[in-house]
Design a protein around this motif. Sequence first.
Motif, PDB file in Angstrom:
ATOM      1  N   ARG A 181       0.852  -1.449   0.001  1.00  0.00           N
ATOM      2  CA  ARG A 181      -0.392   0.230  -0.064  1.00  0.00           C
ATOM      3  C   ARG A 181       0.711   1.058   0.572  1.00  0.00           C
ATOM      4  O   ARG A 181       2.235   1.262   0.817  1.00  0.00           O
ATOM      5  CB  ARG A 181      -1.089  -0.098   1.194  1.00  0.00           C
ATOM      6  N   LEU A 182       0.923   2.332  -0.405  1.00  0.00           N
ATOM      7  CA  LEU A 182       1.590   3.671  -0.934  1.00  0.00           C
ATOM      8  C   LEU A 182       0.162   4.845  -0.591  1.00  0.00           C
ATOM      9  O   LEU A 182      -0.951   4.396  -1.245  1.00  0.00           O
ATOM     10  CB  LEU A 182       2.164   3.447  -2.223  1.00  0.00           C
ATOM     11  N   LEU A 183       1.076   5.402   0.326  1.00  0.00           N
ATOM     12  CA  LEU A 183       0.026   6.762   0.411  1.00  0.00           C
ATOM     13  C   LEU A 183       1.407   8.042   0.193  1.00  0.00           C
ATOM     14  O   LEU A 183       1.662   8.183   0.760  1.00  0.00           O
ATOM     15  CB  LEU A 183      -0.724   6.908   0.956  1.00  0.00           C
ATOM     16  N   ALA A 184       0.504   9.078  -0.048  1.00  0.00           N
ATOM     17  CA  ALA A 184       1.250  10.267   0.456  1.00  0.00           C
ATOM     18  C   ALA A 184       0.509  11.542   0.857  1.00  0.00           C
ATOM     19  O   ALA A 184      -0.926  11.471   0.813  1.00  0.00           O
ATOM     20  CB  ALA A 184       1.464  11.129  -1.582  1.00  0.00           C
ATOM     21  N   THR A 185       1.002  11.391   1.674  1.00  0.00           N
ATOM     22  CA  THR A 185      -0.071  13.028   3.195  1.00  0.00           C
ATOM     23  C   THR A 185       0.644  14.203   2.309  1.00  0.00           C
ATOM     24  O   THR A 185       2.310  14.535   2.433  1.00  0.00           O
ATOM     25  CB  THR A 185       0.736  12.726   4.345  1.00  0.00           C
ATOM     26  N   ASP A 186       0.224  15.114   3.264  1.00  0.00           N
ATOM     27  CA  ASP A 186       0.808  16.694   3.302  1.00  0.00           C
ATOM     28  C   ASP A 186       1.074  17.407   4.026  1.00  0.00           C
ATOM     29  O   ASP A 186       1.334  16.389   4.755  1.00  0.00           O
ATOM     30  CB  ASP A 186      -0.697  17.881   2.259  1.00  0.00           C
ATOM     31  N   LYS A 187       1.500  18.231   4.598  1.00  0.00           N
ATOM     32  CA  LYS A 187       1.973  18.903   5.314  1.00  0.00           C
ATOM     33  C   LYS A 187       1.552  19.005   6.560  1.00  0.00           C
ATOM     34  O   LYS A 187       1.352  18.811   7.937  1.00  0.00           O
ATOM     35  CB  LYS A 187       2.098  20.767   5.639  1.00  0.00           C
ATOM     36  N   HIS A 188      -0.706  18.312   6.542  1.00  0.00           N
ATOM     37  CA  HIS A 188      -0.995  18.497   7.905  1.00  0.00           C
ATOM     38  C   HIS A 188      -1.172  16.844   7.887  1.00  0.00           C
ATOM     39  O   HIS A 188      -2.427  16.405   9.085  1.00  0.00           O
ATOM     40  CB  HIS A 188      -2.236  19.105   7.712  1.00  0.00           C
ATOM     41  N   GLY A 189      -0.371  15.768   7.363  1.00  0.00           N
ATOM     42  CA  GLY A 189      -0.602  14.705   7.424  1.00  0.00           C
ATOM     43  C   GLY A 189      -1.894  13.643   7.316  1.00  0.00           C
ATOM     44  O   GLY A 189      -1.795  13.334   7.483  1.00  0.00           O
ATOM     45  N   VAL A 190      -2.441  14.611   6.129  1.00  0.00           N
ATOM     46  CA  VAL A 190      -3.532  14.400   5.528  1.00  0.00           C
ATOM     47  C   VAL A 190      -3.205  13.024   3.794  1.00  0.00           C
ATOM     48  O   VAL A 190      -2.279  13.852   2.913  1.00  0.00           O
ATOM     49  CB  VAL A 190      -4.942  15.095   4.979  1.00  0.00           C
ATOM     50  N   VAL A 191      -4.009  12.406   4.175  1.00  0.00           N
ATOM     51  CA  VAL A 191      -3.211  11.704   2.072  1.00  0.00           C
ATOM     52  C   VAL A 191      -4.742  12.247   0.847  1.00  0.00           C
ATOM     53  O   VAL A 191      -6.112  12.038   1.304  1.00  0.00           O
ATOM     54  CB  VAL A 191      -4.020   9.892   2.742  1.00  0.00           C
ATOM     55  N   ILE A 192      -3.469  12.277   0.478  1.00  0.00           N
ATOM     56  CA  ILE A 192      -4.295  13.314  -0.522  1.00  0.00           C
ATOM     57  C   ILE A 192      -4.093  12.241  -1.883  1.00  0.00           C
ATOM     58  O   ILE A 192      -5.067  12.550  -2.225  1.00  0.00           O
ATOM     59  CB  ILE A 192      -3.344  14.148  -1.089  1.00  0.00           C
ATOM     60  N   LEU A 193      -2.910  11.746  -2.116  1.00  0.00           N
ATOM     61  CA  LEU A 193      -2.670  10.086  -2.845  1.00  0.00           C
ATOM     62  C   LEU A 193      -2.646   8.717  -2.760  1.00  0.00           C
ATOM     63  O   LEU A 193      -1.972   8.811  -1.068  1.00  0.00           O
ATOM     64  CB  LEU A 193      -1.890  10.540  -4.437  1.00  0.00           C
ATOM     65  N   THR A 194      -2.955   8.340  -2.525  1.00  0.00           N
ATOM     66  CA  THR A 194      -2.964   6.153  -2.004  1.00  0.00           C
ATOM     67  C   THR A 194      -3.753   5.636  -2.995  1.00  0.00           C
ATOM     68  O   THR A 194      -4.722   6.447  -3.897  1.00  0.00           O
ATOM     69  CB  THR A 194      -4.179   6.372  -0.784  1.00  0.00           C
ATOM     70  N   SER A 195      -3.328   4.119  -2.765  1.00  0.00           N
ATOM     71  CA  SER A 195      -3.308   3.108  -3.414  1.00  0.00           C
ATOM     72  C   SER A 195      -4.537   2.376  -3.074  1.00  0.00           C
ATOM     73  O   SER A 195      -5.000   1.233  -3.778  1.00  0.00           O
ATOM     74  CB  SER A 195      -2.535   2.087  -3.568  1.00  0.00           C
ATOM     75  N   THR A 238       7.553  19.999  -2.076  1.00  0.00           N
ATOM     76  CA  THR A 238       6.497  19.911  -2.245  1.00  0.00           C
ATOM     77  C   THR A 238       5.640  19.775  -0.654  1.00  0.00           C
ATOM     78  O   THR A 238       4.965  20.484  -0.056  1.00  0.00           O
ATOM     79  CB  THR A 238       4.978  18.736  -2.786  1.00  0.00           C
ATOM     80  N   GLY A 239       6.577  19.538   0.253  1.00  0.00           N
ATOM     81  CA  GLY A 239       6.169  19.539   1.302  1.00  0.00           C
ATOM     82  C   GLY A 239       5.229  17.100   2.339  1.00  0.00           C
ATOM     83  O   GLY A 239       4.934  17.632   2.963  1.00  0.00           O
ATOM     84  N   TRP A 240       5.337  17.392   0.700  1.00  0.00           N
ATOM     85  CA  TRP A 240       5.232  15.754   0.966  1.00  0.00           C
ATOM     86  C   TRP A 240       5.320  14.968   2.015  1.00  0.00           C
ATOM     87  O   TRP A 240       7.321  14.886   1.763  1.00  0.00           O
ATOM     88  CB  TRP A 240       3.688  15.254  -0.239  1.00  0.00           C
ATOM     89  N   THR A 241       4.717  14.037   2.132  1.00  0.00           N
ATOM     90  CA  THR A 241       5.647  12.648   2.863  1.00  0.00           C
ATOM     91  C   THR A 241       4.864  11.285   2.411  1.00  0.00           C
ATOM     92  O   THR A 241       3.180  11.035   2.423  1.00  0.00           O
ATOM     93  CB  THR A 241       5.345  12.228   4.357  1.00  0.00           C
ATOM     94  N   VAL A 242       5.441  10.307   1.270  1.00  0.00           N
ATOM     95  CA  VAL A 242       5.401   9.387   0.789  1.00  0.00           C
ATOM     96  C   VAL A 242       5.896   8.347   1.184  1.00  0.00           C
ATOM     97  O   VAL A 242       6.981   7.885   2.044  1.00  0.00           O
ATOM     98  CB  VAL A 242       6.100   9.572  -0.488  1.00  0.00           C
ATOM     99  N   ARG A 243       4.786   7.556   1.990  1.00  0.00           N
ATOM    100  CA  ARG A 243       5.073   5.837   2.445  1.00  0.00           C
ATOM    101  C   ARG A 243       4.874   4.922   1.580  1.00  0.00           C
ATOM    102  O   ARG A 243       3.795   4.593   1.390  1.00  0.00           O
ATOM    103  CB  ARG A 243       3.988   5.757   3.928  1.00  0.00           C
TER     104      ARG A 243
END
Length: 603
Positions: free
Chosen positions: A198-212, A263-268
């Motif tokens: 499972r992949l997900l990207a969160t913005d600076k607020h820690g909210v998931v904006i992109l995900t599998s 972008t300040g994003w974090t991809v997990r």
Amino acid sequence: MQLPAFLRRPRWRSLALLALLLAPLLWPLQQLAERYYLGELLQQNRQTLDLYVANLLGTLRRYEVLPQILGDLPALHNVLRQPGQAEAVAEANGLLKKIRERTGADSLYLMDAHGRTLAASNWDQPDSFVGRNFAFRPYFSEAMAGRQGQFFGLGTTSGKRGYYVAAALREGGEPLGVLVIKVDLDHTEQLWGNTPERLLATDKHGVVILTSHSDWRFRATRPLDADELAEIATKLPYPTRDPQPLQLNPGDWLIQQQHIEETGWTVRILAPRSLLERPVRAVLISGGAGLLVLMLLLSLLLQRRRHYLERIALDTRTRQELEHRVQERTQDLEELNRRLKREVLEREQAQQELVRAQDDLVQAGKLSALGTMSASISHELSQPLGAIRSYADNAGVLLDHERYPEARENLQQISQLTKRMALIIAHLKAFARRDRQAPESVALQPALEDALALLANRRRSLEVELIRDLPEATLWVQAGETRLRQVLGNLLANALDSLAERAPPRRLWLTTRLLDDGRISLSLRDNGPGFSAEALERAREPFYTTKTTARGLGLGLAICDSLVNALGGELLLANEPGGGALVTLNLQPATSAVGAQTVEDYP
């Protein structure tokens, strides 16, 4: 043969004790397998994470420079200077639409210094941005401040997610407006859904904006404070102002992440622990199976000696029984062999007698046919004999009167008549002699002429018109000289018998042709009454005849059919549609014989 007790039963107690001693070896095996597969899985997930981050950055960077490059286009500056001019607005709309089609961006739009949209690539769509004010968006304020505007959020007009890149259009150092490009990241997110992780990207607020995993979208991975909630309510980046928390059990996942500074994003990337447990479990199963195999081998070794001794005793008994059975079987086979030799000898004698009987039957048939033709032959010989007597008497008178030229002519006529009588006798001898058993090359036309010659007087007496359709070149077939003449004589005689039952005109057709399979076909057709239904069915049966007993015994067609089959040929009987009988003789072709005998050559 009695075995010791310790050999008659396996040592199960020893095997159970050995299993208890070897079982603890599975724990270090599990630890080693977990350590190895954990390293492999983490390395694989790191490579997958780097690949997808690189793909995401490539997509974003491809559009980051476009607003600055497009900001120098005169058509866009004209709209900002003269926003009320319809031609300038139409030109800008068309230009933005064309750029969107070429670049693959979701949409492009141009805002004035107050945030109102003057031109857009979707100007002709129901969700057009033209006339709408987006000054509340952070990318507008950042671009007006001289920085590159970046923002990910949900479109207030279209309701679609997108990544917004904006840059200010300046003239004389003063900003005239802002050009915005919206990038659709749905395709990138779809690529993430093709992996077991499972992949997900969160913005600076820690909210998931992109995900599998679509159920995780717009959920918070950590608690949000009041300031963050207020900022979310102001900028409206999500469909909700209060994102719900993402419920994940950290113990169920192996988590790796990478931060994107731009972008300040974090991809997990989250790999389920089942990916680790599955190969470890397979290793443990393999180890357990190995121990089981080891114990089975030991069990087999313990029983090997017992089986070996039992096999020796069994082999001894089996060998003795086998020797006894072989002796009995040998005696039976010797007796059977003697009986078979007697039967083979009897069969060979019976076969020889059968061949002799068949040969005698064929010869009898030929002699019977000669008997039926005796009247014709007698007539053929009586005429030249009478002429010879008359010419001889005349020659004597002419010699007495010394009329030598006329006497010489009479003597020449006598010579011609003797040659004719010799030819008739040669036909009879060729027909009556015994044939060789093996097929040979035989000329078809001479054999047919011999058979016609023997029946010539009868044909003339019946006034039968003979119609021939035979080739000039000699046709060679596989047959016996005498047997072929006998078959042809019987078939011609039967045709004349059939024609005798009708009034003139009487006709007999003889034709030959080459079949597709290479065989030579001879057809005898007459205009007589033809075959009855019963005759067609039973004509080949011995002693079946439609004639009186004085004219035949019913062996002619039976003998012909037997002879033709022995030569590898075929005899067919049928009726012509226009009336009359049709007899077809199909024979195998042969090469021309060297030095083949003619009728005159027979002794």
